[in-house]
Design an enzyme around this catalytic site. Structure first.
Site, mmCIF file in Angstrom:
data_model
loop_
_atom_site.group_PDB
_atom_site.id
_atom_site.type_symbol
_atom_site.label_atom_id
_atom_site.label_comp_id
_atom_site.label_asym_id
_atom_site.label_seq_id
_atom_site.Cartn_x
_atom_site.Cartn_y
_atom_site.Cartn_z
ATOM 1 N N GLU A 1 0.822 -1.213 0.000
ATOM 2 C CA GLU A 1 0.000 0.000 0.000
ATOM 3 C C GLU A 1 0.859 1.267 0.000
ATOM 4 O OE1 GLU A 1 -2.931 -0.123 -0.674
ATOM 5 O OE2 GLU A 1 -4.079 -1.627 0.432
ATOM 6 N N HIS B 1 -3.140 2.922 8.266
ATOM 7 C CA HIS B 1 -4.163 2.255 7.455
ATOM 8 C C HIS B 1 -4.552 0.957 8.140
ATOM 9 C CE1 HIS B 1 -6.257 0.122 4.366
ATOM 10 N NE2 HIS B 1 -5.249 -0.676 4.075
ATOM 11 N N HIS C 1 -7.861 -2.286 8.678
ATOM 12 C CA HIS C 1 -9.043 -2.976 8.171
ATOM 13 C C HIS C 1 -10.068 -3.103 9.297
ATOM 14 C CE1 HIS C 1 -6.588 -5.129 4.754
ATOM 15 N NE2 HIS C 1 -6.587 -3.814 4.656
ATOM 16 N N TYR D 1 -19.932 14.411 17.558
ATOM 17 C CA TYR D 1 -19.170 15.631 17.270
ATOM 18 C C TYR D 1 -17.686 15.399 17.018
ATOM 19 C CZ TYR D 1 -17.638 15.609 22.196
ATOM 20 O OH TYR D 1 -17.093 15.279 23.409
ATOM 21 N N HIS E 1 -12.834 -2.028 2.106
ATOM 22 C CA HIS E 1 -11.401 -2.198 2.338
ATOM 23 C C HIS E 1 -10.998 -1.829 3.766
ATOM 24 C CE1 HIS E 1 -7.094 -1.454 0.556
ATOM 25 N NE2 HIS E 1 -7.028 -1.839 1.823
ATOM 26 N N TYR F 1 -8.326 21.644 22.592
ATOM 27 C CA TYR F 1 -8.513 20.630 23.621
ATOM 28 C C TYR F 1 -7.167 20.135 24.163
ATOM 29 C CZ TYR F 1 -9.958 16.173 25.703
ATOM 30 O OH TYR F 1 -10.171 15.137 26.556
#
Length: 236
Positions: free
Chosen positions: A97, A115, A117, A136, A177, A232
């Site tokens: 990837e 990334h 799954h 939110y 994916h 925050y």
């Protein structure tokens, strides 16, 4: 000359290290990358060797290698490429990837990419064109999280679809994916992945109650929350 090039190529494929040695800051970044990759497994966001993690150190992108279980990675397995995808560190092939990761680094100020799954997020990617505004915390990702149309993994087409879905966002879903998020640090990128999976789980849970539909927030409400979220946490 051709014979010498073939021998060099064969040596590299047999495990000879590519390019230079890792610099101290790359060694430290690799340790953090491996810890994050292992966390995706322990937190149930990937199974086996699926998913991948990368971090940028200067003009070098350190990335998880292809097909190697994360619990087997060692400091000697550092794997790195430049921004064109040319290998500059290590003996292992980078993740398949890699085009997605490099596309993010070329188009954004990302310092890290995650990334996965993740089950609930991947399920959402098969149902809707974007994750409904169930919470939110979508504001922390830039707004409604879009679904990038399906394309075969590891292809330029998938990378292009992903970049369009990431416009003004720091996260997207990949249809049938998984997920992709980025941040200035590995911790931030990972936290965004975790938030995306949690919101996906929340929406699937709420929308599964027979006869009822979950209340959703407006884009304005999410944008306002996003502004507040920028301040925050601890400061100084």
């Amino acid at each position: 000359m051709a014979e010498e090039q073939r021998e060099q190529r064969g040596a590299r494929e047999a495990g000879e290290s590519w390019g230079r040695s890792a610099r101290p800051e790359e060694v430290e970044a690799w340790e953090a990358l491996v810890a994050t990759a292992r966390r995706t497994v322990s937190d149930g966001l990937v199974v086996g060797t699926s998913g991948n993690v990368s971090v940028r150190v200067g003009d070098t992108v350190l990335v998880t290698p292809s097909g190697v279980p994360y619990d087997r990675l060692t400091p000697d397995d550092v794997t790195g490429v430049d921004l064109t995808g040319e290998r500059v560190l290590g003996t292992l092939l980078p993740t398949s990837e890699l085009p997605m990761h490099l596309a993010v680094y070329r188009a954004t100020d990302a310092g890290a990419v995650v990334h996965t799954h993740a089950v609930h997020a991947t399920a959402v990617s098969t149902l809707v064109p974007e994750l409904p505004l169930i919470h939110y915390m979508a504001g922390a990702l830039g707004g409604p999280v879009r679904v990038a149309p399906y394309a075969t993994y590891g292809t330029p087409e998938l990378a292009e679809n992903m970049l369009r879905a990431l416009t003004d966002r720091t996260a997207c879903l990949l249809q049938n994916h998984g997920t992709l998020t980025y941040g200035t640090t590995l911790d931030q990128a990972y936290d965004r992945t975790a938030q995306l999976e949690w919101m996906s789980h929340l929406w699937l849970t709420a929308s599964s109650v027979p006869g009822l539909s979950p209340a959703l927030l407006s884009k304005g409400q999410v944008a306002e929350a996003g502004e507040r979220l920028r301040g925050y946490g601890q400061h100084g």
